[in-house]
Design a protein around this motif. Structure first.
Motif, PDB file in Angstrom:
ATOM      1  N   THR A  23       6.859 -14.846   5.579  1.00  0.00           N
ATOM      2  CA  THR A  23       7.188 -13.710   6.448  1.00  0.00           C
ATOM      3  C   THR A  23       6.033 -13.200   7.293  1.00  0.00           C
ATOM      4  OG1 THR A  23       6.774 -12.175   4.613  1.00  0.00           O
ATOM      5  CG2 THR A  23       9.048 -12.896   4.945  1.00  0.00           C
ATOM      6  N   ALA A  36       0.795  -3.629   6.802  1.00  0.00           N
ATOM      7  CA  ALA A  36       1.854  -2.619   6.740  1.00  0.00           C
ATOM      8  C   ALA A  36       1.672  -1.556   7.810  1.00  0.00           C
ATOM      9  CB  ALA A  36       1.880  -1.974   5.349  1.00  0.00           C
ATOM     10  N   ILE A  94       5.541  -5.253   2.197  1.00  0.00           N
ATOM     11  CA  ILE A  94       6.154  -4.402   1.170  1.00  0.00           C
ATOM     12  C   ILE A  94       6.499  -5.237  -0.070  1.00  0.00           C
ATOM     13  CG2 ILE A  94       8.242  -3.095   0.609  1.00  0.00           C
ATOM     14  CD1 ILE A  94       6.402  -1.435   2.275  1.00  0.00           C
ATOM     15  N   GLY A  95       7.157  -6.389   0.143  1.00  0.00           N
ATOM     16  CA  GLY A  95       7.551  -7.231  -0.988  1.00  0.00           C
ATOM     17  C   GLY A  95       6.365  -7.804  -1.737  1.00  0.00           C
ATOM     18  N   PHE A 132      12.321  -2.094   8.727  1.00  0.00           N
ATOM     19  CA  PHE A 132      12.538  -3.233   7.836  1.00  0.00           C
ATOM     20  C   PHE A 132      13.058  -4.464   8.577  1.00  0.00           C
ATOM     21  CE2 PHE A 132      12.539   0.493   5.138  1.00  0.00           C
ATOM     22  CZ  PHE A 132      11.705   0.085   4.109  1.00  0.00           C
ATOM     23  N   ARG A 133      13.236  -4.328   9.901  1.00  0.00           N
ATOM     24  CA  ARG A 133      13.526  -5.504  10.706  1.00  0.00           C
ATOM     25  C   ARG A 133      12.242  -6.169  11.194  1.00  0.00           C
ATOM     26  NH1 ARG A 133      18.042  -2.233  12.522  1.00  0.00           N
ATOM     27  NH2 ARG A 133      16.908  -1.496  14.348  1.00  0.00           N
ATOM     28  N   ALA A 160       9.328  -8.354  10.331  1.00  0.00           N
ATOM     29  CA  ALA A 160       9.080  -9.311   9.251  1.00  0.00           C
ATOM     30  C   ALA A 160       7.746  -9.060   8.567  1.00  0.00           C
ATOM     31  CB  ALA A 160       9.136 -10.735   9.809  1.00  0.00           C
ATOM     32  N   PHE A 173       6.083  -6.266   8.215  1.00  0.00           N
ATOM     33  CA  PHE A 173       6.154  -5.063   7.393  1.00  0.00           C
ATOM     34  C   PHE A 173       6.932  -5.334   6.109  1.00  0.00           C
ATOM     35  CE2 PHE A 173       8.228  -1.080   6.136  1.00  0.00           C
ATOM     36  CZ  PHE A 173       7.126  -0.253   6.020  1.00  0.00           C
ATOM     37  N   THR A 174       8.086  -5.961   6.227  1.00  0.00           N
ATOM     38  CA  THR A 174       8.909  -6.250   5.053  1.00  0.00           C
ATOM     39  C   THR A 174       8.192  -7.199   4.097  1.00  0.00           C
ATOM     40  OG1 THR A 174      10.908  -5.933   6.377  1.00  0.00           O
ATOM     41  CG2 THR A 174      11.148  -7.106   4.294  1.00  0.00           C
ATOM     42  N   ALA A 185       5.856   1.050  -2.474  1.00  0.00           N
ATOM     43  CA  ALA A 185       5.988  -0.309  -2.995  1.00  0.00           C
ATOM     44  C   ALA A 185       5.002  -0.551  -4.131  1.00  0.00           C
ATOM     45  CB  ALA A 185       5.762  -1.322  -1.874  1.00  0.00           C
TER      46      ALA A 185
END
Length: 452
Positions: free
Chosen positions: A436, A370, A255-256, A246-247, A249, A251-252, A389
């Motif tokens: 991101t 992802a 997900i969001g 999750f660090r 960017a 990937f996070t 997600a």
């Protein structure tokens, strides 16, 4: 083709079962509560074991877990097809949910590992994503015809030959791959993760009908999340879900944006057919088959555009394609919100076409980002998390927008309020994706950063 069959099995089953609920209730003399668990038993089990399915694929072989997932899914459907009471039917749905939790992450991980060329991977992901749209098209229409012609049991039994074909083709055409890299089954992480996901899903699904349940599920879910994070942080790279992911960017952001996408999309698919089947001031209600046919244009656009999503990312870049696709879905919801309970049909169809266009553009690239933003050894874990997600977004979308719809009176105005809310969430997801994804390095058509 093999991986597409697996996706079609799981996605068609979800859409078809909703059509079969009324005939099941009539045949087995069931009330509302058992019908809820026929749906929720699948959803909860799917949520609980997605992370397990992704990890097992990395540890013991992705083809092996994919094949096992298809077999378990078919066993669950067979149980449903021969059930004579609610308990057996719910059991079958739970088993089917377990199979889906194994086969879906494995199918996406296999794409990441076997298609090493980014452009080819982008095209493969587009086809994989298009199967989701194809399921939306096939599910309601095929389900309605099967139920009318052969009864409700047929919607479960029809998957058996398809599942058998997928297992045979997997053995013949899909190479085995695994990347254990010293990892092991993380029992504590699995328990806390399952409780957290299950509590979240149970809260979203049952919270409105049983408000007192929230006093138990909310603190238990919060505690499980805290314990899950603590355990996974302590396990480091050997964790079920390495916190370090999750660090990243990209990937996070993926997900969001995925959670935002399914929040609005599934809320729309839940509410609009419901309104169509309710008599309005100036129109007669549609029957289930007609309502299913009303979703066909959206599904057709979804399928067609998904096949071109790899080319779109090559032409415009991954970040722009994902952000634009998510934003277009939001615009589609806002257009449908302008209707009076889904009428006139022309305006509703315009919104649905926009929704299908956006989903087709961004579903494949989101999956690609992802799984490509992490190493191949983590592809199973990444694919499981992106599907978590999707599931969380869908569950919260149906529950949250459905609750808002009910609170506003369950009429045309209520539909507009719910869809405006869903559309704003989609636009927020588009902004998140823009801020991101791909900010630190150029992303290619497969979602792969050259530096990795």
């Amino acid at each position: 083709m093999t991986l597409c069959l697996g996706v079609l099995l799981a996605q068609i089953d979800t859409s078809v079962v909703n059509l079969a609920l009324h005939p099941i209730a009539t045949a087995l003399s069931l009330g509302v509560a058992p019908l809820q668990w026929i749906v929720d038993g699948y959803n909860l089990t799917y949520a609980l074991f997605l992370l397990t399915g992704g990890l097992l694929g990395d540890l013991f072989g992705r083809r092996r877990i994919f094949t096992a997932g298809v077999a378990i899914f078919c066993a669950g459907c067979l149980t449903c097809g021969v059930a004579n009471d609610a308990a057996v039917l719910i059991l079958g749905r739970v088993v089917a949910g377990l199979g889906a939790a194994f086969l879906l992450p494995a199918s996406l991980a296999i794409l990441r590992v076997e298609w090493t060329d980014p452009a080819e991977r982008g095209r493969a992901l587009g086809i994989w994503a298009g199967c989701n749209g194809l399921a939306f098209a096939i599910g309601p229409t095929l389900g309605g015809m099967l139920i009318q012609g052969f009864g409700w049991r047929s919607v479960f039994l029809i998957v058996l030959p398809v599942g058998a074909l997928a297992c045979v083709l997997a053995r013949l055409s899909v190479p085995e791959s695994a990347d254990p890299q010293g990892r092991r089954f993380d029992l504590a992480g699995q328990i806390f993760g399952a409780v957290a996901l299950g509590g979240l899903a149970l809260t979203a699904i049952e919270g409105r009908e049983t408000p007192g349940l929230l006093a138990v599920t909310l603190p238990v879910t919060a505690l499980a999340i805290a314990l899950f994070v603590a355990v996974e942080r302590r396990h480091g790279d050997a964790a079920l879900v390495p916190i370090s992911l999750f660090r990243i960017a990209d990937f996070t952001g993926a997900i969001g944006a995925t959670a935002a996408m399914t929040f609005g999309m599934y809320g729309l698919l839940f509410l609009l057919p419901l309104c169509w089947q309710t008599a309005g001031a100036n129109a007669s209600p549609l029957d289930p088959v007609q309502a299913g046919l009303g979703l066909l244009p959206m599904a057709a656009i979804f399928v067609m555009v998904s096949r071109c999503s790899g080319a779109l990312t090559e032409r415009f870049g991954t970040r722009a394609t994902i952000a634009a696709g998510t934003g277009i879905i939001g615009l589609g919801l806002l257009v449908v919100a302008l209707t009076e309970g889904g009428r006139p049909m022309g305006l509703a169809q315009a919104g649905l076409v926009l929704t299908g266009l956006g989903m087709g553009a961004n579903t494949g690239p989101l999956m690609g980002v992802a799984v490509a933003s992490v190493s191949a050894a983590r592809s199973g874990t990444a694919s499981a998390l992106i599907n978590v997600a999707r599931m969380v977004g869908a569950t919260l979308g149906v529950a949250g927008l459905g609750t808002l719809y009910a609170l506003c009176g369950s009429g045309a105005h209520a539909l507009s309020v719910a869809l405006v809310t869903g559309g704003l969430v989609q636009l927020g997801g588009a902004l998140l994706a823009w801020l991101t994804i791909g900010r630190t390095s150029h992303m290619d058509a497969g979602g792969q950063a050259p530096s990795s």
